[in-house]
Design a protein around this motif. Structure first.
Motif, PDB file in Angstrom:
ATOM      1  N   UNK A  90     -11.560  12.981  -1.549  1.00 28.05           N
ATOM      2  CA  UNK A  90     -11.554  12.910  -0.088  1.00 28.05           C
ATOM      3  C   UNK A  90     -11.703  11.468   0.401  1.00 28.05           C
ATOM      4  N   UNK A  91     -12.674  10.753  -0.142  1.00 26.13           N
ATOM      5  CA  UNK A  91     -12.908   9.371   0.288  1.00 26.13           C
ATOM      6  C   UNK A  91     -11.775   8.464  -0.181  1.00 26.13           C
ATOM      7  N   UNK A  92     -11.307   8.671  -1.424  1.00 26.32           N
ATOM      8  CA  UNK A  92     -10.193   7.862  -1.929  1.00 26.32           C
ATOM      9  C   UNK A  92      -8.931   8.064  -1.109  1.00 26.32           C
ATOM     10  N   UNK A  93      -8.700   9.293  -0.664  1.00 26.12           N
ATOM     11  CA  UNK A  93      -7.546   9.593   0.186  1.00 26.12           C
ATOM     12  C   UNK A  93      -7.679   8.892   1.533  1.00 26.12           C
ATOM     13  N   UNK A  94      -8.901   8.879   2.081  1.00 25.51           N
ATOM     14  CA  UNK A  94      -9.128   8.208   3.362  1.00 25.51           C
ATOM     15  C   UNK A  94      -8.860   6.713   3.273  1.00 25.51           C
ATOM     16  N   UNK A  95      -9.338   6.084   2.205  1.00 28.19           N
ATOM     17  CA  UNK A  95      -9.103   4.648   2.024  1.00 28.19           C
ATOM     18  C   UNK A  95      -7.626   4.345   1.784  1.00 28.19           C
ATOM     19  N   UNK A  96      -6.914   5.250   1.127  1.00 22.78           N
ATOM     20  CA  UNK A  96      -5.523   4.994   0.762  1.00 22.78           C
ATOM     21  C   UNK A  96      -4.551   5.220   1.916  1.00 22.78           C
ATOM     22  N   UNK A  97      -4.818   6.194   2.783  1.00 27.30           N
ATOM     23  CA  UNK A  97      -3.813   6.610   3.759  1.00 27.30           C
ATOM     24  C   UNK A  97      -4.200   6.366   5.222  1.00 27.30           C
ATOM     25  N   UNK A  98      -5.415   5.904   5.480  1.00 30.52           N
ATOM     26  CA  UNK A  98      -5.827   5.678   6.866  1.00 30.52           C
ATOM     27  C   UNK A  98      -6.204   4.211   7.060  1.00 30.52           C
ATOM     28  N   UNK A  99      -5.882   3.687   8.220  1.00 27.80           N
ATOM     29  CA  UNK A  99      -6.276   2.330   8.590  1.00 27.80           C
ATOM     30  C   UNK A  99      -7.370   2.403   9.644  1.00 27.80           C
ATOM     31  N   UNK A 100      -8.458   1.695   9.420  1.00 28.44           N
ATOM     32  CA  UNK A 100      -9.565   1.672  10.372  1.00 28.44           C
ATOM     33  C   UNK A 100     -10.291   0.342  10.255  1.00 28.44           C
ATOM     34  N   UNK A 153     -13.759   7.272  -6.577  1.00 29.63           N
ATOM     35  CA  UNK A 153     -13.071   6.849  -5.348  1.00 29.63           C
ATOM     36  C   UNK A 153     -12.012   5.806  -5.670  1.00 29.63           C
ATOM     37  N   UNK A 154     -12.369   4.865  -6.532  1.00 27.05           N
ATOM     38  CA  UNK A 154     -11.410   3.819  -6.917  1.00 27.05           C
ATOM     39  C   UNK A 154     -10.211   4.416  -7.641  1.00 27.05           C
TER      40      UNK A 154
END
Length: 277
Positions: A90-100, A153-154
């Motif tokens: 979940x966290x890895x997907x957030x870092x990979x596909x979302x910009x914030x 996550x990495x």
């Protein structure tokens, strides 16, 4: 015979010898665990047990409560696997596909935790669980897995970044929400990475000794690693080295089996997670 075939045969021979040498300690422990009390201390040593006995395993599992410890270990490991895979994906997907805002800083800080020795956070973490009233429960050994793991996550982040963005965009156009895209598209495509994380998590949770030593106080809640420590205090194990060897085999065997059967996925996961930096 071609030169390439000769080289391949040579490599297989060298690797087989190397694997056998690495397995010698385990094979020696296994051999002693199957010996009678008299044969364990026999000189010259008996390499192949004769006669073979399972009495040491019966003593360890029944009289020394290793069957209970085995169940506790599997209970802790299963929840660690579920929590680590879900939270890391979940966290890895957030870092990979979302910009914030602060994405790169947060990701760097997350990776920096890998360089922090566990001994640094051991005491404050213990006091946190103590104030929360969770000592002598399995919660301190399970809950952290559901909060994400830097290594997992990495791995997932690198794997998801290597997948084309059109996959995510087309799924959005078809009406999928991000969570559905993750669980129905990205995670099924990440089996090698997932298996890599499962193997690493299994080995870490199964061999964890410091955690149970810190947080578990009741003997009936002990895991296998704690059970091994108690063998030194057992009169039965003190009188029979084969009993200690049987306890060691029970503790080591699941890790060896899991690694052997998942080795292919482990290598593929390392490769796929390093495709895109």
């Amino acid at each position: 015979m071609k030169t390439d075939d000769m080289k391949r045969i040579f490599y297989y021979i060298v690797l087989t010898l190397g694997a056998f040498i690495m397995l010698i300690p385990f094979l020696w422990v296994l051999s002693n665990s199957l010996k009678t009390v008299d044969n364990v201390m026999k000189i010259p040593p008996q390499y192949i047990p004769n006669p073979i006995t399972l009495g040491n395993f019966k003593i360890v599992l029944n009289e020394l409560s290793f069957l209970k410890y085995l169940g506790n270990s599997f209970f802790v490991v299963v929840f660690n696997l579920v929590g680590t895979v879900l939270s890391s994906a979940l966290v890895g997907f957030g870092f990979a596909k979302f910009d914030f805002v602060g994405k790169k800083i947060l990701f760097t800080l997350m990776l920096a935790t890998l360089m922090m020795p566990a001994q640094v956070t051991m005491i404050p973490t213990y006091f946190i669980w103590s104030k929360a009233g969770m000592l002598d429960t399995f919660l301190p050994l399970i809950l952290p897995a559901f909060l994400g793991q830097a290594t997992g996550i990495f791995l997932f982040n690198q794997n998801y970044r290597s997948m084309p963005d059109v996959l995510y965009e087309s799924a959005l156009i078809d009406g999928c929400n991000p969570l559905r895209i993750l669980f129905q598209i990205y995670m099924p495509l990440s089996k090698p990475t997932m298996m890599t994380l499962i193997v690493l998590t299994f080995i870490g949770a199964w061999n964890n000794t410091m955690g149970p030593l810190l947080y578990l106080q009741s003997r009936e809640k002990y895991t296998l690693t704690m059970g091994l420590l108690t063998l030194d205090q057992s009169p039965i194990a003190a009188a029979n080295v084969g009993v200690k060897m049987a306890g060691s085999v029970i503790t080591m065997a699941p890790v060896i089996i899991v690694f052997l059967f998942s080795q292919k996925y482990f290598v593929q996961g390392d490769i796929s997670s390093g495709v895109k930096g």
